[in-house]
Scaffold this motif. Structure first.
Motif, PDB file in Angstrom:
ATOM      1  N   ASP A 163     -12.650 -32.794  57.473  1.00  0.00           N
ATOM      2  CA  ASP A 163     -12.945 -34.185  57.100  1.00  0.00           C
ATOM      3  C   ASP A 163     -14.352 -34.190  56.546  1.00  0.00           C
ATOM      4  O   ASP A 163     -15.325 -34.141  57.297  1.00  0.00           O
ATOM      5  N   TYR A 164     -14.461 -34.239  55.215  1.00  0.00           N
ATOM      6  CA  TYR A 164     -15.769 -34.107  54.556  1.00  0.00           C
ATOM      7  C   TYR A 164     -16.343 -35.492  54.293  1.00  0.00           C
ATOM      8  O   TYR A 164     -15.778 -36.281  53.549  1.00  0.00           O
ATOM      9  N   GLY A 165     -17.501 -35.768  54.914  1.00  0.00           N
ATOM     10  CA  GLY A 165     -18.050 -37.116  54.897  1.00  0.00           C
ATOM     11  C   GLY A 165     -17.382 -37.929  55.988  1.00  0.00           C
ATOM     12  O   GLY A 165     -16.792 -38.970  55.731  1.00  0.00           O
ATOM     13  N   CYS A 166     -17.480 -37.442  57.245  1.00  0.00           N
ATOM     14  CA  CYS A 166     -16.609 -37.964  58.304  1.00  0.00           C
ATOM     15  C   CYS A 166     -16.993 -39.358  58.779  1.00  0.00           C
ATOM     16  O   CYS A 166     -16.170 -40.056  59.374  1.00  0.00           O
ATOM     17  N   GLY A 167     -18.227 -39.825  58.539  1.00  0.00           N
ATOM     18  CA  GLY A 167     -18.588 -41.197  58.909  1.00  0.00           C
ATOM     19  C   GLY A 167     -18.359 -41.467  60.378  1.00  0.00           C
ATOM     20  O   GLY A 167     -18.944 -40.824  61.254  1.00  0.00           O
ATOM     21  N   SER A 168     -17.477 -42.405  60.690  1.00  0.00           N
ATOM     22  CA  SER A 168     -17.173 -42.756  62.082  1.00  0.00           C
ATOM     23  C   SER A 168     -16.245 -41.762  62.748  1.00  0.00           C
ATOM     24  O   SER A 168     -16.044 -41.813  63.960  1.00  0.00           O
ATOM     25  N   GLY A 169     -15.637 -40.868  61.964  1.00  0.00           N
ATOM     26  CA  GLY A 169     -14.693 -39.903  62.503  1.00  0.00           C
ATOM     27  C   GLY A 169     -13.259 -40.393  62.520  1.00  0.00           C
ATOM     28  O   GLY A 169     -12.385 -39.719  63.068  1.00  0.00           O
ATOM     29  N   ILE A 170     -12.972 -41.522  61.892  1.00  0.00           N
ATOM     30  CA  ILE A 170     -11.646 -42.114  61.992  1.00  0.00           C
ATOM     31  C   ILE A 170     -10.565 -41.185  61.436  1.00  0.00           C
ATOM     32  O   ILE A 170      -9.495 -41.033  62.050  1.00  0.00           O
ATOM     33  N   LEU A 171     -10.818 -40.524  60.316  1.00  0.00           N
ATOM     34  CA  LEU A 171      -9.802 -39.631  59.758  1.00  0.00           C
ATOM     35  C   LEU A 171      -9.679 -38.366  60.603  1.00  0.00           C
ATOM     36  O   LEU A 171      -8.573 -37.836  60.788  1.00  0.00           O
ATOM     37  N   ALA A 172     -10.808 -37.889  61.117  1.00  0.00           N
ATOM     38  CA  ALA A 172     -10.774 -36.714  61.986  1.00  0.00           C
ATOM     39  C   ALA A 172      -9.948 -36.990  63.234  1.00  0.00           C
ATOM     40  O   ALA A 172      -9.125 -36.165  63.654  1.00  0.00           O
TER      41      ALA A 172
END
Length: 299
Positions: A163-172
């Protein structure tokens, strides 16, 4: 308690100095607001998103004199403030106010985002516990929704995922709960990595996840799936770098792209992937690509 909002229009170049000046004269908080109805996406890793026309809003106790505050702010600025307004703001239960607007949301067939304080509508679904926090990404923006819907349709069971540019981690978190074997979260904003780590902990899936600044990401990591929900500009410039992390036959999912930017992003990735439009919501598109198995076309 009642409050006073001191609202000052600013160009992008003025925002940081003005924010610092408001804090220096005692603002309880400083927030930024779009003044021109411009779209703002999940930012490129390590960048602070600022609109070209911004309202900088300082919050002060109601007994403060706004004119006196401006007189104290101006000596701290290279360009004195000559356009401002003040508005009263009644105190309220801010957590309750937020909760009224952010409720459980479903993505695809079985993915749900569940804010704190809510019981999952479907306990058997894939439920992601997530509250707004230090970084971007709560599922409310079309770009995040598109990625979540893709993951729901293509669960990465037993796959390694970046997950590149994970931000809050929602996609991770979504990828891990949908069966990903190992997850690499990358962001060059340390605050985003902290937010991702905390959200992973809330969801009980800290194991099997590695979080890195881009320079610390091992270059030999090659995965069958890479997700990148950032912005069209960075996506375009990062194309060779991101492609190098995807194995032959693997998939890439790109979002944060306006429909007017789609052709440029596709052109950047076509040397490495067979690119397709996955779906569009309003003006936002999500692109997917399958990595070529042999030498790239033209090589």
């Amino acid at each position: 308690m009642s409050w006073l909002q001191l609202i000052i229009p600013a160009r992008a170049a003025q925002v940081e100095a003005l924010s610092d000046a408001l804090e220096a004269v005692g603002a309880a908080s400083v927030t930024l607001q779009d003044a021109a109805d411009q779209p703002l996406l999940e930012p490129a890793p390590g960048t602070m998103p600022i609109w070209s026309e911004t309202r900088v809003i300082g919050l002060f106790p109601a007994d403060h004199d706004p004119g006196a505050l401006i007189e104290r702010i101006n000596p701290l600025l290279a360009e004195p403030v000559d356009d401002w307004k003040a508005e009263p703001l009644e105190d309220q239960n801010w957590v309750r106010s937020w909760m009224d607007h952010f409720q459980p949301m479903q993505f695809g067939r079985r993915l749900w985002i569940i804010p704190g304080g809510y019981t999952p509508p479907d306990p058997q679904a894939v439920n992601i516990l997530l509250d707004p926090g230090l970084a971007f990404g709560t599922g409310t923006h079309p770009t995040t929704r598109l990625c979540l819907e893709w993951l729901d349709e293509h669960p990465p069971a037993e796959q390694d995922v970046i997950d590149y540019g994970c931000g809050s981690g929602i996609l991770a978190i979504a990828a891990r709960k949908l069966g990903a074997r190992h997850l690499w979260g990358v962001d060059n904003d340390p605050q985003a990595l902290l937010a991702t780590a905390e959200n992973l902990r809330k969801n009980g899936i800290e194991d099997g996840v590695s979080l890195h600044l881009p320079d610390a990401m091992p270059q030999n990591i090659i995965v069958p799936l890479l997700l990148a929900n950032i912005l069209a500009g960075p996506l375009t410039s990062l194309a060779p770098q991101l492609a190098a992390h995807v194995q032959p036959g693997g998939n890439i999912v790109l979002a944060g792209i306006l429909d007017t930017q789609m052709d440029d992003v596709i052109a950047a990735y076509q040397p490495f992937f067979d690119m397709q439009l996955y779906r569009q919501i309003e003006e936002w598109v999500c692109l997917t690509g399958a990595r070529f198995q042999g030498p790239e076309p033209g090589n």
